[in-house]
Design a protein around this motif. Structure first.
Motif, short mmCIF file in Angstrom:
data_model
loop_
_atom_site.label_atom_id
_atom_site.label_comp_id
_atom_site.label_asym_id
_atom_site.label_seq_id
_atom_site.Cartn_x
_atom_site.Cartn_y
_atom_site.Cartn_z
N ARG A 1 52.74 31.61 50.99
CA ARG A 1 51.47 31.71 51.66
C ARG A 1 51.08 30.30 52.32
NH1 ARG A 1 52.34 36.41 51.96
NH2 ARG A 1 51.87 37.55 50.30
N ASN B 1 49.60 26.75 50.54
CA ASN B 1 50.03 26.53 49.36
C ASN B 1 50.92 24.99 49.16
OD1 ASN B 1 49.09 28.72 48.10
ND2 ASN B 1 51.04 29.64 47.89
N ASN C 1 45.12 28.30 42.24
CA ASN C 1 45.52 29.04 43.19
C ASN C 1 46.29 28.61 44.59
OD1 ASN C 1 44.18 31.16 41.85
ND2 ASN C 1 42.06 30.57 42.59
N THR C 2 46.29 27.42 44.62
CA THR C 2 46.81 26.82 46.00
C THR C 2 48.30 26.18 45.51
OG1 THR C 2 46.06 24.35 45.31
CG2 THR C 2 44.70 25.86 46.60
N ILE C 3 48.57 26.30 44.33
CA ILE C 3 49.91 25.95 44.01
C ILE C 3 51.04 26.89 44.26
CG2 ILE C 3 51.54 24.87 42.14
CD1 ILE C 3 48.90 23.80 41.02
N ALA C 4 52.11 26.44 44.71
CA ALA C 4 53.11 27.61 45.15
C ALA C 4 53.86 27.90 43.73
CB ALA C 4 54.11 27.21 46.15
N ASP C 5 54.08 29.36 43.69
CA ASP C 5 54.92 29.77 42.37
C ASP C 5 56.59 29.45 42.65
OD1 ASP C 5 55.70 30.96 39.99
OD2 ASP C 5 55.20 33.12 40.65
#
Length: 128
Positions: A54, A57, A72-76
């Motif tokens: 996204r 991120n 919510n801004t950290i990449a999984d």
């Protein structure tokens, strides 16, 4: 770029997967089947990586443990780790397929499914 709720990074791998699946169904050549299976595996990997990608991120790597970011801004990292595993499994499956194709080609001297099946049924008939 999004179309409705579907992201372009999700549409392209789905199209490639089903085109490869159709090619696998109509293919009579084992080499083509192996390449199409590899393409299907790659499209699944691209699909899952596209789900995790996204814009905006940030990677989950921090310099200091006290840094606080919006979750919510950290990449999984889980999809990336799973897709690395899928790549390794795909390489192993491809290697096994090529090894089996080599053995079948040495025995039957063809890479087409139908002549190979015909020759295999002739070999399996009991001699009277």
């Amino acid at each position: 770029m999004t179309v409705g709720d579907i992201h372009v990074l999700e549409i392209f791998p789905i199209l490639v997967f089903f085109i490869s699946f159709f090619g696998l169904i109509i293919s009579r050549n084992i080499v083509k089947a192996i390449v199409l299976i590899m393409l299907m595996q790659t499209s699944v990997i691209l699909f899952w990586l596209g789900l995790g990608a996204r814009l905006g991120n940030i990677p989950p790597i921090f310099q200091d443990a006290t840094e606080v970011y919006d979750p919510n801004t950290i990449a999984d990292p889980l999809p990336q780790a799973l897709m690395l595993t899928a790549i390794i499994i795909g390489i192993a499956v491809t290697a096994i397929n090529i090894t089996l194709l080599n053995a079948l080609f040495r025995k039957y001297q063809t890479v087409d499914w139908q002549p190979m099946q015909d020759l295999a049924t002739v070999d399996e008939r009991p001699e009277s």
